[in-house]
Enzyme design. Structure first.
Site, PDB file in Angstrom:
ATOM      1  N   GLY A 155       0.831  -1.207   0.000  1.00 25.72           N
ATOM      2  CA  GLY A 155       0.000   0.000   0.000  1.00 25.72           C
ATOM      3  C   GLY A 155       0.862   1.252   0.000  1.00 25.72           C
ATOM      4  O   GLY A 155       0.621   2.197  -0.756  1.00 25.72           O
ATOM      5  N   ASP A 156       1.878   1.255   0.839  1.00 29.62           N
ATOM      6  CA  ASP A 156       2.808   2.392   0.882  1.00 29.62           C
ATOM      7  C   ASP A 156       3.710   2.443  -0.344  1.00 29.62           C
ATOM      8  O   ASP A 156       3.909   3.501  -0.943  1.00 29.62           O
ATOM      9  CB  ASP A 156       3.712   2.269   2.124  1.00 29.62           C
ATOM     10  CG  ASP A 156       2.989   2.640   3.403  1.00 29.62           C
ATOM     11  OD1 ASP A 156       2.836   3.842   3.662  1.00 29.62           O
ATOM     12  OD2 ASP A 156       2.574   1.730   4.136  1.00 29.62           O
ATOM     13  N   ILE A 157       4.270   1.292  -0.692  1.00 30.38           N
ATOM     14  CA  ILE A 157       5.310   1.271  -1.733  1.00 30.38           C
ATOM     15  C   ILE A 157       4.744   1.663  -3.095  1.00 30.38           C
ATOM     16  O   ILE A 157       5.360   2.425  -3.845  1.00 30.38           O
ATOM     17  CB  ILE A 157       5.920  -0.144  -1.831  1.00 30.38           C
ATOM     18  CG1 ILE A 157       6.459  -0.573  -0.461  1.00 30.38           C
ATOM     19  CG2 ILE A 157       6.941  -0.226  -2.947  1.00 30.38           C
ATOM     20  CD1 ILE A 157       7.884  -0.378  -0.240  1.00 30.38           C
TER      21      ILE A 157
END
Lengths: 400, 400
Positions: free
Chosen positions: A166-168
C-alpha cells in the site's frame, strides 16, 4: 558518474514509509534530497531492530538524503523552510490531509514564493473525497483496495501482502507524478500540485480484476498459487522447500512427465490436455506432491531446467543474499553507515546506461546536515547558535 | 486540458503485462504511444474474458495507445520501424533478452539513427547476469524475489500476491527510468539505454525485510494479517465479511473496549498493555472473534469510527465499485470502446493539478491506426496497398 536528477533540489517533509520511499528513489537518481525532520525525528527512527541505536528500518529507506532538524511549529523554522522552498524544485509531504495548512506550509501558501515548485502530497485516501481525513495504515489500504480479497489460499482467509505494498505502490506513483511534472515544467515553466492517494494506487494495480468483474460479473477470489487456466503452473513442495514450475502447454507437459520419469502421465486421460489438467487438478496435485517429495529443490530445478520447463526456487529473504543473479545485479548490498557500520539493503533497479541510480551516501543521523545546509543558505555562526539555543534546529536528546 | 508528456512520442514494442502497463501510464500522462503489433497481435488479445471478441484483459491495460501492425520479420517492416525511431523520444520493449538483436532492432542498431532515443527494456531477470536468458512469469519472479516467502498465514504455505505484482512493479520502475532519462536528456541532449529487471524490482520493494534479516539474522516469515508488534492490528471476521482495526496504543485500547461494551478487558492483566496483548494474542483473538461475530461489517465499522479507532472494510473487487471514496476519485470508471461497448477499468492515480493523467481513448483494435500513422509519415496510398498486399502491415485474420 552523474545522476539523472543532478541539480534537482527536493525538500522532503515525509515520515515513516510511503513518502521516504519516494524521496529515496529521487535520491538514488541523483537529486539533492533535504530531509526536514522535527526535533523528535522521523517516527521510523524508533522502529526496531536497532544497530548501535540506529534503526535498521529507517536506514534502509533513507539513504541518499541529508537530514536537517527544523521545528516547523516555530515561526523561524517556517521562515527557514520558506527560504529553502524558494530555491527548490520539488517538495514532498505525507502528512494527514489538513496538517500542512495547520502548519502554514500548504501548497497555497508556498506556491507564491516559487511558481516553479512541484508540490507532491502522498496520503492514505487523497486530499479530496469523503474519507480524506481518515487515518490510513498499510493494512487498511490493502484491505479497502481489493488486493487482500484476491490474495490467499482458495477457500481461506483474505491475506495481507507481506510487504507494505500500500505504501510502496503509492511511493512509486508519487515519483512518477513528480517526474512527469518536471517534464511538463520544461515546456510551461510552471510547477503544480500532485495529490497521490494510497487507496487510488491499490485500485490502479489490480490489473485485469476490475475488467474481469465488469465483464463476467464474477467477484475474483483468492486462488492461492495456481494459475487460473494453465496447469501445472504453481508452487510445489520439495524435500527442503518449494519450487515453482510453469508448464505452459502440452508439449512442455510431455517433457515434464519424461523428466520426472512418469511417462504414464503424458497420455493419462485425466491429464492429457491443459483443460483436463486444470479440471482434474485435485487428482493431479497429490501426484505432483508425491513426485517432488523425492527431490531437494536444487535437484528438482536441475531436472526441470534440463527438460526446458520454466521454473525457479521459492526463495526466502536469507536466500536472496546468495542468488547469483541478484548478486550480479547488485540488488542486495552492504552500505557503510558511520554509526551502525555495515548494513545490507536493497540496491536500485534503475539501471540506466549513462546515469544509473546509485547509492552515494548512507541514511543520515538526525540533523547531521542542519548546520551545513544553513551555512549554504548564508547563515552566520552566531545566527546558528541563536537558532540552536531557541530549539528551532535542535534535535531532541535521544533517550538511552 | 493537456497532458504532462504531450509531445513525447513512444514506440511501444511490448506485449502481455509489464511492458503494456508501463506504456499505458505514459499514455495516461499524454504521450503519443504507438503500439507496434506483429500481424498476430499482442498475445494478451487472446486472454479471456471477451466482450464481442475483444479481450477485457487487453483492453484494461492498453488504453491511450494507437495500434499499428508491422511485420518486423520483413525488412520493409524494420525500415518503417527505423523511420519511426528517427522521430521518437522513447522506445519500450519487453521481449526476452536477445530477441531484439535477432530482429535487428537492438539499442546498438537503433541508437545511431537517433542519439536522443531513450530505449527501455523490461525483462524477467535483466539484460545481464547468469539468468538473463531464462523464461520469466510473474509467479516465478514473485517466488524468487522473496515476497511470497513473507506473504501468507503464519505456519502456512508461502502465498502468491493475487495481483501480478512482479509485472506491475517492474512496469512502474520502467516508467520511472524513462522519465528520469527524459529529465537528464534536457541537460545532456542525449538518450540512453534502460535495463529494468522484474526480479530486481521485487527485491527493491521488500523494504525493511532485508535490513531486518541483515541485523537480526532472522529470516522473515509469513505473519498473516497481524502487525508484528502492535495488537490488535489485524483483520477480523464479522457476520458478513471482514474488517480491519488498528488499535495503535493503550488509549485506543481503552476506547475500543468501551465501544464494544467490554470494559472488563481494559485492565485484564493479559491485555492491559500493548506488549501483553501482543504476547497473549492466542487468548485475545478468540475473544475478538466472538465480539465481532455479533456485528455486520457496517455495524462494526460504525462502532469503531464513533470510538475513533482506525478501521476499514475488507472490500472485494465488486465492492470497490460502490466505495464512495473510490468513486469520488474516479478510480473505477467505464470507458466506451467502439466494439466492446462500455468496459469498467481502473482510473489513473496521477492527480496533477494542471496536467492530470486522463483516459483519452479506449484500447485500440488490432492495427486500427496503421494507415493513419503511415500517412502521417508520408506514405502514399499506392505504397500502403503494396505493403498490405505483401503482408507487412496486415493483421492476421481473426479466427471466429
Amino acid at each position: 558518474m552523474s545522476g539523472s536528477l543532478n541539480g534537482i533540489k527536493v525538500i522532503d517533509l515525509t515520515r515513516v514509509l510511503a513518502g521516504p520511499f519516494c524521496t529515496m528513489i529521487l535520491g538514488d537518481l541523483g537529486a539533492d534530497v533535504i530531509k526536514i525532520e522535527a526535533p523528535e525525528g522521523d517516527e521510523a527512527r524508533n522502529f526496531g531492530p536497532f544497530v548501535k541505536g540506529e534503526s535498521a528500518y529507517f536506514m534502509s529507506i533513507n539513504r541518499n538524503k541529508r537530514s536537517m532538524v527544523l521545528n516547523l511549529k516555530d515561526p523561524r523554522g517556517r521562515e527557514i523552510l520558506k527560504e529553502l522552498v524558494r530555491q527548490a524544485d520539488v517538495l514532498v509531504e505525507n502528512f494527514r490531509p489538513g496538517t500542512t495548512a495547520k502548519l502554514g506550509i500548504s501548497y497555497e501558501e508556498l506556491y507564491p514564493l516559487n511558481p516553479r515548485l512541484i508540490y507532491a502530497s502522498c496520503s492514505g485516501f487523497g486530499q479530496t473525497g469523503p474519507y480524506r481525513g481518515r487515518p490510513a495504515y498499510d493494512i487498511i489500504i490493502q484491505a479497502m483496495g481489493g488486493i487482500m480479497s484476491i490474495t490467499g489460499q482458495p477457500g481461506g482467509e483474505p491475506t495481507r501482502v507481506g510487504a507494505s505494498i500500500g505504501d510502496i505502490t503509492a511511493a512509486l506513483f508519487t515519483v512518477i507524478g513528480i517526474l512527469a511534472a518536471l517534464a511538463e515544467r520544461e515546456r510551461s515553466g510552471k510547477g503544480q500540485y500532485i495529490d497521490i492517494s494510497m487507496l487510488d494506487c491499490q485500485v490502479a494495480i489490480l490489473e485485469n480484476a476490475i475488467a474481469r468483474y465488469s465483464v463476467a460479473g464474477e467477484v475474483p477470489k483468492p486462488i492461492g498459487n495456481r494459475h487460473p487456466s494453465i496447469t501445472p503452473f504453481t508452487t510445489l513442495r520439495t524435500r527442503d522447500g518449494y519450487i515453482v514450475i510453469a508448464v505452459g502447454n502440452d508439449n512442455l507437459w510431455r517433457k515434464f512427465c519424461e523428466a520426472v520419469k512418469r511417462p504414464d502421465l503424458i497420455d493419462d486421460p485425466r491429464f492429457k490436455t491443459n483443460p483436463l489438467r486444470t479440471q482434474n487438478w485435485d487428482e493431479l496435485y497429490p501426484i505432483l506432491c508425491s513426485i517432488f517429495s523425492e527431490y531437494t529443490s536444487e535437484e528438482a530445478l536441475a531436472v526441470m531446467e534440463a527438460a526446458g520447463v520454466p521454473c525457479g526456487p521459492l526463495q526466502d529473504v536469507g536466500q536472496l543474499f546468495h542468488d547469483p543473479q541478484i548478486r550480479h545485479r547488485e540488488m542486495v548490498l552492504p552500505i557503510e553507515h558511520p554509526v551502525a557500520g555495515s548494513l545490507w539493503m536493497a540496491g536500485t533497479p534503475l539501471k540506466l546506461s549513462r546515469t544509473p541510480g546509485k547509492i552515494a551516501r548512507p541514511a543520515p543521523t538526525l540533523g547531521q546536515d542542519t548546520y551545513a545546509i544553513l551555512r549554504e543558505m548564508g547563515y552566520s555562526e552566531s545566527q546558528l547558535k541563536e537558532l540552536e539555543a531557541e530549539g528551532v534546529i535542535t534535535p531532541k536528546a535521544k533517550k538511552e
